[in-house]
Design a protein around this motif. Structure first.
Motif, PDB file in Angstrom:
ATOM      1  N   VAL A  58      22.591 -16.028 -41.160  1.00  0.00           N
ATOM      2  CA  VAL A  58      23.474 -17.019 -41.792  1.00  0.00           C
ATOM      3  C   VAL A  58      23.029 -17.261 -43.241  1.00  0.00           C
ATOM      4  O   VAL A  58      21.838 -17.188 -43.538  1.00  0.00           O
ATOM      5  N   PRO A  59      23.966 -17.490 -44.148  1.00  0.00           N
ATOM      6  CA  PRO A  59      25.419 -17.453 -43.953  1.00  0.00           C
ATOM      7  C   PRO A  59      26.024 -16.121 -44.368  1.00  0.00           C
ATOM      8  O   PRO A  59      27.223 -16.038 -44.617  1.00  0.00           O
ATOM      9  N   MET A  60      25.200 -15.065 -44.476  1.00  0.00           N
ATOM     10  CA  MET A  60      25.678 -13.798 -45.019  1.00  0.00           C
ATOM     11  C   MET A  60      26.531 -13.025 -44.018  1.00  0.00           C
ATOM     12  O   MET A  60      27.563 -12.469 -44.367  1.00  0.00           O
ATOM     13  N   GLY A  61      26.099 -12.980 -42.766  1.00  0.00           N
ATOM     14  CA  GLY A  61      26.856 -12.314 -41.714  1.00  0.00           C
ATOM     15  C   GLY A  61      26.337 -12.776 -40.372  1.00  0.00           C
ATOM     16  O   GLY A  61      25.171 -12.532 -40.047  1.00  0.00           O
ATOM     17  N   PHE A  62      27.162 -13.476 -39.579  1.00  0.00           N
ATOM     18  CA  PHE A  62      26.693 -14.024 -38.310  1.00  0.00           C
ATOM     19  C   PHE A  62      27.867 -14.265 -37.367  1.00  0.00           C
ATOM     20  O   PHE A  62      29.034 -14.190 -37.771  1.00  0.00           O
ATOM     21  N   ARG A  63      27.547 -14.542 -36.102  1.00  0.00           N
ATOM     22  CA  ARG A  63      28.569 -14.764 -35.088  1.00  0.00           C
ATOM     23  C   ARG A  63      28.842 -16.261 -34.904  1.00  0.00           C
ATOM     24  O   ARG A  63      27.910 -17.053 -34.766  1.00  0.00           O
ATOM     25  N   ASP A  73      28.844 -12.340 -46.968  1.00  0.00           N
ATOM     26  CA  ASP A  73      28.918 -10.901 -47.231  1.00  0.00           C
ATOM     27  C   ASP A  73      30.127 -10.263 -46.549  1.00  0.00           C
ATOM     28  O   ASP A  73      30.658  -9.261 -47.046  1.00  0.00           O
ATOM     29  N   ILE A  74      30.561 -10.823 -45.423  1.00  0.00           N
ATOM     30  CA  ILE A  74      31.753 -10.313 -44.749  1.00  0.00           C
ATOM     31  C   ILE A  74      32.964 -10.489 -45.666  1.00  0.00           C
ATOM     32  O   ILE A  74      33.734  -9.549 -45.901  1.00  0.00           O
ATOM     33  N   ASN A 112      23.974  -7.125 -46.322  1.00  0.00           N
ATOM     34  CA  ASN A 112      23.670  -8.290 -45.486  1.00  0.00           C
ATOM     35  C   ASN A 112      22.463  -9.046 -46.042  1.00  0.00           C
ATOM     36  O   ASN A 112      21.411  -9.084 -45.430  1.00  0.00           O
ATOM     37  N   GLY A 113      22.644  -9.627 -47.238  1.00  0.00           N
ATOM     38  CA  GLY A 113      21.501 -10.301 -47.840  1.00  0.00           C
ATOM     39  C   GLY A 113      20.339  -9.338 -48.009  1.00  0.00           C
ATOM     40  O   GLY A 113      19.203  -9.648 -47.675  1.00  0.00           O
ATOM     41  N   TYR A 114      20.622  -8.169 -48.559  1.00  0.00           N
ATOM     42  CA  TYR A 114      19.657  -7.072 -48.657  1.00  0.00           C
ATOM     43  C   TYR A 114      18.985  -7.105 -50.030  1.00  0.00           C
ATOM     44  O   TYR A 114      19.620  -6.926 -51.063  1.00  0.00           O
ATOM     45  N   THR A 115      17.687  -7.348 -50.037  1.00  0.00           N
ATOM     46  CA  THR A 115      16.939  -7.542 -51.282  1.00  0.00           C
ATOM     47  C   THR A 115      16.521  -6.222 -51.925  1.00  0.00           C
ATOM     48  O   THR A 115      16.041  -5.309 -51.251  1.00  0.00           O
TER      49      THR A 115
END
Length: 285
Positions: A58-63, A73-74, A112-115
């Motif tokens: 969260v909050p980048m990609g989650f259910r 990110d979605i 997905n919040g990829y650094t």
């Protein structure tokens, strides 16, 4: 007769070795091709791009509770590829295997919040940065920890293969040397780490500020948490791809700029973070 048998066995051994070396060469060739090929034409033809993500971030990609996949990110990925008439499909993956999934072409992108890190830059290419982030220490206020040094002989949780885990090893004097046995507890997801923090099984966790800020804000008692910035440098989130995908990189970079120019990025930022401050999502401005 004995000499003939020995000779035959020797020839068979040589043949097997040659086949083995040939196979290794083929595998290496396939791996090199997978990393150097430009796949934009194939993606455009099938009108579909496969994006790998950790669906608990969260909050980048989650259910959501109903199972629907949502997140910053979605929305951003969908907006980027909408410009090209391409559908963004999202594939949950083991975050520890993300680069392998990319290399094996089971996914086209890591988004997905990829650094961006020096180590990752050796393996893959990145888009332009689209969000600022940093690693922070999250504790319970009841523990009275307000500095990295306050974690002395305490148990720290970290997500496996996260940028926080890498920083912990790269700069041990900053935090790692303080914690119990100089060894963190590793987690598959930050959600599980938060559960252990709440239960007192760990006393702190090193985590992305973007994740922690959103998660804590949506907890029943946000005031019960303490967030400590410490001394780790800031980071940038970007989209990860194979080094050969130069056209794909140009397309993503161009689309991100267009979204910033037409205000769509600010709308997505407002939706998920309650602000349209472009500096959060467009560090170049």
């Amino acid at each position: 007769m004995k000499q003939k048998i020995i000779k035959l066995v020797t020839l068979l051994a040589v043949a097997v070795m040659a086949l083995s070396l040939s196979s290794c060469g083929d595998k290496k060739s396939v791996a090199q091709e997978a990393n150097t090929a430009d796949t934009w034409a194939a993606i455009k033809k099938r009108k579909r791009v496969i994006i790998g993500l950790d669906d608990t971030f969260v909050p980048m990609g989650f259910r959501e509770k109903n199972g629907k996949l949502v997140g910053y990110d979605i929305d951003l990925a969908k907006a980027v590829f909408k410009q090209y008439g391409i559908k963004a499909d999202f594939q949950p993956i083991d975050w520890n295997m993300k680069e392998t999934e990319l290399r094996n072409r089971t996914i086209d992108l890591i988004w997905n919040g990829y650094t961006i890190t020096p180590e990752r830059l050796k393996q893959i290419a990145f888009s332009r940065p689209y969000m600022a982030n940093r690693q922070v220490l999250v504790t319970k206020k009841s523990e009275g920890i307000n500095s990295f040094a306050g974690m002395k002989n305490k148990t720290l949780g970290v997500q496996t293969s996260s940028s926080g885990a890498s920083l912990l090893d790269e700069k041990p004097a900053m935090l790692k040397n303080y914690i119990k046995d100089k060894t963190p507890v590793m987690y598959d997801s930050f959600n599980n780490a938060f559960m252990d923090l709440d239960a007192g099984r760990i006393q702190g966790m090193l985590i992305d500020s973007v994740y922690s800020g959103y998660y804590i804000q949506h907890e029943k008692d946000p005031a019960s948490y303490q967030t400590t910035v410490g001394g780790f440098d800031g980071e940038d989130f970007a989209v990860g791809m194979r080094k050969g995908d130069k056209t794909l990189k140009r397309k993503i970079d161009s689309a991100l700029q267009q979204l910033a120019n037409d205000g769509e990025l600010q709308k997505i930022n407002q939706k998920w973070f309650g602000t349209n401050d472009n500096s959060l999502i467009d560090p170049e401005k």
